[in-house]
Design a protein around this motif. Structure first.
Motif, PDB file in Angstrom:
ATOM      1  N   UNK A   9      47.917  74.912  -3.899  1.00  9.21           N
ATOM      2  CA  UNK A   9      49.005  75.478  -3.083  1.00  9.21           C
ATOM      3  C   UNK A   9      48.488  76.637  -2.242  1.00  9.21           C
TER       4      UNK A   9
ATOM      5  N   UNK B  38      46.519  75.360   0.551  1.00 10.06           N
ATOM      6  CA  UNK B  38      47.378  74.702   1.540  1.00 10.06           C
ATOM      7  C   UNK B  38      48.171  75.696   2.374  1.00 10.06           C
ATOM      8  N   UNK B  39      48.450  76.877   1.834  1.00 10.81           N
ATOM      9  CA  UNK B  39      49.078  77.903   2.676  1.00 10.81           C
ATOM     10  C   UNK B  39      48.196  78.148   3.900  1.00 10.81           C
TER      11      UNK B  39
ATOM     12  N   UNK C 299      45.508  76.030   4.914  1.00 12.98           N
ATOM     13  CA  UNK C 299      45.129  74.792   5.614  1.00 12.98           C
ATOM     14  C   UNK C 299      46.313  74.104   6.285  1.00 12.98           C
ATOM     15  N   UNK C 300      47.525  74.376   5.802  1.00 15.07           N
ATOM     16  CA  UNK C 300      48.715  73.722   6.366  1.00 15.07           C
ATOM     17  C   UNK C 300      49.548  74.703   7.191  1.00 15.07           C
ATOM     18  N   UNK C 301      49.804  75.862   6.637  1.00  9.39           N
ATOM     19  CA  UNK C 301      50.783  76.754   7.279  1.00  9.39           C
ATOM     20  C   UNK C 301      50.169  77.795   8.198  1.00  9.39           C
TER      21      UNK C 301
ATOM     22  N   UNK D 176      46.451  75.009  11.307  1.00 11.96           N
ATOM     23  CA  UNK D 176      46.766  74.059  12.381  1.00 11.96           C
ATOM     24  C   UNK D 176      47.644  74.648  13.481  1.00 11.96           C
ATOM     25  N   UNK D 177      48.354  75.736  13.172  1.00  6.60           N
ATOM     26  CA  UNK D 177      49.279  76.309  14.161  1.00  6.60           C
ATOM     27  C   UNK D 177      48.536  77.266  15.089  1.00  6.60           C
TER      28      UNK D 177
ATOM     29  N   UNK E  60      50.274  86.354  14.797  1.00  4.82           N
ATOM     30  CA  UNK E  60      51.528  86.313  14.038  1.00  4.82           C
ATOM     31  C   UNK E  60      51.477  85.260  12.928  1.00  4.82           C
ATOM     32  N   UNK E  61      50.969  84.081  13.288  1.00  3.90           N
ATOM     33  CA  UNK E  61      50.846  83.008  12.289  1.00  3.90           C
ATOM     34  C   UNK E  61      49.980  83.479  11.123  1.00  3.90           C
TER      35      UNK E  61
ATOM     36  N   UNK F  33      51.683  86.461   8.954  1.00  4.99           N
ATOM     37  CA  UNK F  33      52.742  85.956   8.063  1.00  4.99           C
ATOM     38  C   UNK F  33      52.142  85.108   6.947  1.00  4.99           C
TER      39      UNK F  33
ATOM     40  N   UNK G 146      51.966  85.820   2.660  1.00  5.43           N
ATOM     41  CA  UNK G 146      52.413  84.864   1.639  1.00  5.43           C
ATOM     42  C   UNK G 146      51.261  84.494   0.705  1.00  5.43           C
TER      43      UNK G 146
END
Lengths: 208, 208
Positions: free
Chosen positions: A97, A100-101, A103-105, A108-109, A131-132, A135, A139
């Motif tokens: 998890x 993935x925070x 690699x996913x969140x 890619x953005x 910003x991405x 944040x 988390x």
């Protein structure tokens, strides 16, 4: 069996993850470099290898593997060396998890393609990316807080560290602020390890 | 051991993935619903559970697990029922890579938060999302082409199908065009299974 061949780019964060994992596992490999700014990863020859037109791809054990996390889990399942995922199922889920925070969140953005679209809309690419990352790191830091030691999960390197260190390069490139001190301390501990140091973008043969 | 509790939202694609996996594994669970448009997932009570402020989270086996792919791999590793990842390591890597094309390269770039930023820049949210999905599905289709049968990988449901079906809901919502016929045929085969059907957004207690 021939030596594995990593199709990547020195500045690609996802390639950096795979380089760290290959190093931690002690796997010798060759490099094929694709300049992302020139679109080399969209050449017909590379698309025949990876139809997604993204790096990294790893030629290994007679197969072409794509997606950095899938590649790293493959290496972890099939090769000796330190285990990048713990054996306890709950802890494995927490490590995945956390990875993935990033690699996913986060990643890619703020990749090159999305930032190009942001620019086309008249947006500030660096502000968007910062910003991405800010944040996401807040988390990530909260998620690892109950587990962190010298590394993200105790005193053993895991997949979470393998994702964190490359993301910190991007954090600096885009001027992200308020990077949690814990993450910087973990980065320092990681980069003291030869596998992380050898995988740094500036230590690659294609670095410019 | 008390019944698992899924913190999610009927319209959340990542929650939909976990609902499918719980169903395939035959695990009974309770629901806690968070209206994403109202920002319920940012409430202090939920942030205490998942500091990332995203759904889904799954309370199970005395832990709170986050990130849909990590949750699903946990369920796959610890619970009986059909295996969502093959046992062959190369094939596992291909299934994970396909799932990650959706979970990494499509879904996060068209989620509610990012689309809000696109709107703030004066961009067309649906056009942005449709482009992400169309490009991603083209790559996904090419990656599974050598493997596909009734499902993405042969005639057995895998993690790739669990990610594909929810993404198709978003594809239609945002008006994505040129969805590969293979993906629509796989969707039909999946939705004929009770676990997929029961997990559909419109079949949830919090559907509006």
């Amino acid at each position: 069996m021939s030596e594995p061949l990593l199709h990547g780019f020195f500045r690609s964060g996802a390639s950096y993850r795979v380089r760290i994992a290959l190093g931690l596992k002690g796997i010798a490999y060759g490099n094929a470099s694709y300049s992302l700014r020139d679109g080399a990863q969209r050449s017909p020859a590379y698309l025949a290898l990876n139809p997604q037109g993204l790096v990294p791809a790893l030629e290994i054990d007679g197969a072409v593997l794509t997606q950095s996390l899938a590649i790293i889990e493959y290496l972890d399942e099939t090769h000796d060396g330190p285990r990048l995922l713990p054996t306890d199922p709950i802890l494995r889920a927490h490590v995945r998890a956390a990875a993935q925070v990033i690699a996913i969140d986060i990643h890619p953005i703020q990749n090159l393609k999305v930032l190009g679209w942001v620019k086309a809309l008249g947006g500030d690419e660096s502000a968007w990316a910062a910003r991405v990352i800010e944040e996401g790191f807040a988390a990530f830091d909260a998620l690892i807080a109950p587990h962190a030691g010298r590394f993200c999960f105790g005193d053993t390197v895991t997949l979470a560290d393998v994702c964190l260190v490359p993301q910190l390069v991007n954090a600096r490139r885009f001027g992200a602020k308020d990077i949690p001190a814990r993450l910087l301390a973990i980065e320092e501990a990681c980069l003291a390890l030869p596998a992380f140091d050898a995988a740094r973008p500036e230590n690659q043969p294609d670095a410019v």
